[in-house]
Design a protein around this motif. Structure first.
Motif, PDB file in Angstrom:
ATOM      1  N   GLY A  20       0.820  -1.216   0.000  1.00 41.02           N
ATOM      2  CA  GLY A  20       0.000   0.000   0.000  1.00 41.02           C
ATOM      3  C   GLY A  20       0.849   1.258   0.000  1.00 41.02           C
ATOM      4  O   GLY A  20       0.573   2.226  -0.726  1.00 41.02           O
ATOM      5  N   ALA A  21       1.911   1.243   0.797  1.00 38.69           N
ATOM      6  CA  ALA A  21       2.788   2.411   0.877  1.00 38.69           C
ATOM      7  C   ALA A  21       3.481   2.683  -0.453  1.00 38.69           C
ATOM      8  O   ALA A  21       3.533   3.834  -0.909  1.00 38.69           O
ATOM      9  N   ILE A  22       4.000   1.660  -1.097  1.00 40.82           N
ATOM     10  CA  ILE A  22       4.696   1.882  -2.368  1.00 40.82           C
ATOM     11  C   ILE A  22       3.705   2.285  -3.460  1.00 40.82           C
ATOM     12  O   ILE A  22       4.047   3.051  -4.361  1.00 40.82           O
ATOM     13  N   ALA A  23       2.464   1.834  -3.360  1.00 36.75           N
ATOM     14  CA  ALA A  23       1.444   2.251  -4.326  1.00 36.75           C
ATOM     15  C   ALA A  23       1.210   3.755  -4.241  1.00 36.75           C
ATOM     16  O   ALA A  23       1.110   4.441  -5.267  1.00 36.75           O
ATOM     17  N   VAL A  24       1.140   4.285  -3.022  1.00 34.10           N
ATOM     18  CA  VAL A  24       0.949   5.729  -2.835  1.00 34.10           C
ATOM     19  C   VAL A  24       2.166   6.490  -3.359  1.00 34.10           C
ATOM     20  O   VAL A  24       2.027   7.496  -4.055  1.00 34.10           O
ATOM     21  N   ALA A  25       3.347   6.012  -3.018  1.00 30.22           N
ATOM     22  CA  ALA A  25       4.568   6.686  -3.458  1.00 30.22           C
ATOM     23  C   ALA A  25       4.650   6.740  -4.982  1.00 30.22           C
ATOM     24  O   ALA A  25       4.994   7.780  -5.555  1.00 30.22           O
TER      25      ALA A  25
ATOM     26  N   TYR B   7      -3.107  -3.322   3.248  1.00 30.65           N
ATOM     27  CA  TYR B   7      -2.876  -2.502   2.058  1.00 30.65           C
ATOM     28  C   TYR B   7      -3.516  -1.126   2.242  1.00 30.65           C
ATOM     29  O   TYR B   7      -2.895  -0.100   1.995  1.00 30.65           O
ATOM     30  N   GLN B   8      -4.753  -1.129   2.717  1.00 30.71           N
ATOM     31  CA  GLN B   8      -5.459   0.127   2.956  1.00 30.71           C
ATOM     32  C   GLN B   8      -4.802   0.940   4.074  1.00 30.71           C
ATOM     33  O   GLN B   8      -4.687   2.164   3.984  1.00 30.71           O
ATOM     34  N   ASP B   9      -4.336   0.255   5.131  1.00 27.86           N
ATOM     35  CA  ASP B   9      -3.628   0.947   6.220  1.00 27.86           C
ATOM     36  C   ASP B   9      -2.328   1.564   5.713  1.00 27.86           C
ATOM     37  O   ASP B   9      -1.965   2.678   6.096  1.00 27.86           O
ATOM     38  N   GLY B  10      -1.609   0.848   4.862  1.00 31.85           N
ATOM     39  CA  GLY B  10      -0.374   1.381   4.289  1.00 31.85           C
ATOM     40  C   GLY B  10      -0.652   2.622   3.452  1.00 31.85           C
ATOM     41  O   GLY B  10       0.099   3.602   3.515  1.00 31.85           O
ATOM     42  N   ILE B  11      -1.724   2.579   2.697  1.00 32.43           N
ATOM     43  CA  ILE B  11      -2.126   3.743   1.893  1.00 32.43           C
ATOM     44  C   ILE B  11      -2.448   4.918   2.815  1.00 32.43           C
ATOM     45  O   ILE B  11      -1.972   6.038   2.600  1.00 32.43           O
ATOM     46  N   THR B  12      -3.222   4.669   3.850  1.00 33.52           N
ATOM     47  CA  THR B  12      -3.625   5.729   4.781  1.00 33.52           C
ATOM     48  C   THR B  12      -2.420   6.363   5.466  1.00 33.52           C
ATOM     49  O   THR B  12      -2.263   7.586   5.462  1.00 33.52           O
TER      50      THR B  12
END
Length: 148
Positions: free
Chosen positions: A51-56, A105-110
């Motif tokens: 999730g984090a790398i998706a946002v980045a 995944y959602q938490d990583g995005i948030t």
């Protein structure tokens, strides 16, 4: 050296991996200096990182699916050498079939959106953070991988 020659997706993957490396190092330190094999099967940990790398990648303007996939591969290979490809291959199935992975995944995005928002504009050179800022990941690590 010669970082300016690296493609944008590699720069993003490296910067974000460096952000998460201390979290993985903390787990390793508590387990004799080695990342436990269970970390590679940890749906929450892997989902959160995805999730984090998706946002980045999105912040960096990486929208081409193939380039996005390569960004993910570079990212996971840096964090889990020789396992990045398997992690990336499993990602679509995990999103579809694992509630824990999807929540992570959602938490990583948030969390990553919050951190990126605090930076104003996403400047990957100045990207830094601590486990404390990654609240969901911090809670998971403390629960699953007791740190010494």
């Amino acid at each position: 050296m010669l970082d300016f020659l690296k493609p944008k997706n590699v720069k993003v993957a490296v910067a974000v991996a460096q952000l998460f490396r201390p979290s993985l190092h903390a787990i390793e330190s508590s387990h004799g200096g080695v990342l436990p094999a269970s970390a590679l099967q940890d749906d929450y940990l892997i989902g959160y990182l995805a999730g984090a790398i998706a946002v980045a990648a999105n912040f960096a303007g990486i929208v081409n699916p193939k380039l996005n996939g390569l960004t993910n591969l570079h990212f996971f290979e840096r964090l889990f050498p020789r396992h990045g490809l398997n992690i990336c291959r499993a990602h679509p199935e995990m999103l579809e079939n694992s509630d824990e992975y999807l929540k992570a995944y959602q938490d990583g995005i948030t969390d990553f959106n919050k951190m990126a928002g605090n930076l104003g504009t996403m400047d990957f050179k100045s990207l830094s953070g601590s486990l404390a800022e990654l609240t969901h990941l911090k809670e998971h690590i403390e629960q699953v991988y007791p740190l010494e």
